[in-house]
Design an enzyme around this catalytic site. Structure first.
Site, PDB file in Angstrom:
ATOM      1  N   GLU A  45       0.774  -1.241   0.065  1.00 12.67           N
ATOM      2  CA  GLU A  45       0.086  -0.081  -0.099  1.00 12.67           C
ATOM      3  C   GLU A  45       0.798   1.340   0.058  1.00 12.67           C
ATOM      4  O   GLU A  45       1.962   1.361   0.904  1.00 12.67           O
ATOM      5  CB  GLU A  45      -0.981  -0.212   1.156  1.00 12.67           C
ATOM      6  CG  GLU A  45      -1.845  -1.046   1.222  1.00 12.67           C
ATOM      7  CD  GLU A  45      -2.947  -1.010   0.124  1.00 12.67           C
ATOM      8  OE1 GLU A  45      -3.117  -0.218  -0.646  1.00 12.67           O
ATOM      9  OE2 GLU A  45      -3.561  -2.237   0.016  1.00 12.67           O
TER      10      GLU A  45
ATOM     11  N   CYS B 200      -8.277  -1.842   7.905  1.00  8.40           N
ATOM     12  CA  CYS B 200      -7.044  -1.846   7.275  1.00  8.40           C
ATOM     13  C   CYS B 200      -6.592  -0.630   7.338  1.00  8.40           C
ATOM     14  O   CYS B 200      -5.418  -0.101   7.750  1.00  8.40           O
ATOM     15  CB  CYS B 200      -6.813  -2.723   6.175  1.00  8.40           C
ATOM     16  SG  CYS B 200      -6.875  -4.474   6.294  1.00  8.40           S
TER      17      CYS B 200
ATOM     18  N   HIS C 113      -1.328  -5.786   1.835  1.00  6.28           N
ATOM     19  CA  HIS C 113      -2.355  -6.544   1.904  1.00  6.28           C
ATOM     20  C   HIS C 113      -2.124  -7.817   1.179  1.00  6.28           C
ATOM     21  O   HIS C 113      -1.563  -7.741   0.449  1.00  6.28           O
ATOM     22  CB  HIS C 113      -3.544  -5.926   1.001  1.00  6.28           C
ATOM     23  CG  HIS C 113      -4.490  -5.019   1.799  1.00  6.28           C
ATOM     24  ND1 HIS C 113      -4.761  -3.667   1.715  1.00  6.28           N
ATOM     25  CD2 HIS C 113      -5.313  -5.433   3.048  1.00  6.28           C
ATOM     26  CE1 HIS C 113      -5.882  -3.444   2.493  1.00  6.28           C
ATOM     27  NE2 HIS C 113      -6.185  -4.295   3.277  1.00  6.28           N
TER      28      HIS C 113
END
Length: 214
Positions: A79, A142, A166
């Site tokens: 991310e 998250c 992730h």
């Protein structure tokens, strides 16, 4: 010697397992002279960040890497950015479902990962494991944790670095879910271990293509 705190969520959304928790349990305690400490966190609004905050205060890691399940993704997704919004599509594990709420009223609209995301993605794919840069961590717990840890670093833990990865479902989670992608626990473990090795060894990220058109 450097230290990293690696977090993984408990199962949520009706799942019996969470690959994030399963993979961190298998991580080594050291890579070279560098330490790895794992932390199970609840898939719960606010409590997840509070638990990490306490661990940062006591363990004093140089890096914090959070791992989360993203069912439906085909690869390991590193991310890039966390946004200051909670907009939960489903309830968390304690029934909370904030909608269009800021995570921190005095926080920036977004924080970028301070980990070498492109070096991580490059090294994982060199080892034959699918990985990509992701530009959205969602708006569930998250992203809540990704943003929350970055906020804590900006406000009270200056100099530390953090980010979020992730991972897909495990094969046993997609039984009865036609056309849903998964990845073996072995490959996820290899990918996350490589990510940690890069975090320990790469101070400044590499420049390479990794963006998307939309």
């Amino acid at each position: 010697m450097k230290k990293i705190l690696v977090t993984g969520f408990d199962p949520f959304g009706g799942e019996k397992i969470n690959p994030a928790l399963e993979v961190i349990k298998l991580l080594p305690k050291k890579i070279g002279e560098n330490e790895i400490k794992i932390l199970e966190i609840p898939t719960v609004y606010k409590k997840s960040i509070e638990k990490i905050d306490k661990e940062i205060e006591s363990y004093d890691p140089d890096y914090i890497l959070s791992i989360g399940q993203a069912g439906g993704r085909t690869d390991i997704s590193i991310e890039r950015i966390a946004i200051n919004i909670d907009d939960f599509r489903i309830k968390d594990n304690e029934g909370n479902q904030p909608i269009d709420e800021k995570i921190y009223l005095d926080g920036d609209n977004a924080y970028f990962s301070t980990l070498p995301i492109k070096a991580i993605q490059s090294e994982i794919t060199k080892n034959g494991i699918p990985a990509s840069i992701s530009n959205t961590a969602g708006t569930f717990v998250c992203n809540h944790v990704f943003y929350g840890v970055r906020y804590l670093i900006e406000k009270k833990y200056k100099g530390k670095k953090s980010g979020f990865i992730h991972i897909p479902y495990l094969p046993e989670q997609i039984i009865g879910k036609a056309d849903t992608p998964s990845m073996s626990l072995d490959n996820i473990l290899k990918g996350i271990t490589i990510a940690i090795e890069i975090i320990f060894s790469v101070e400044n990220d590499i420049k390479k293509l990794g963006g998307s058109i939309c």
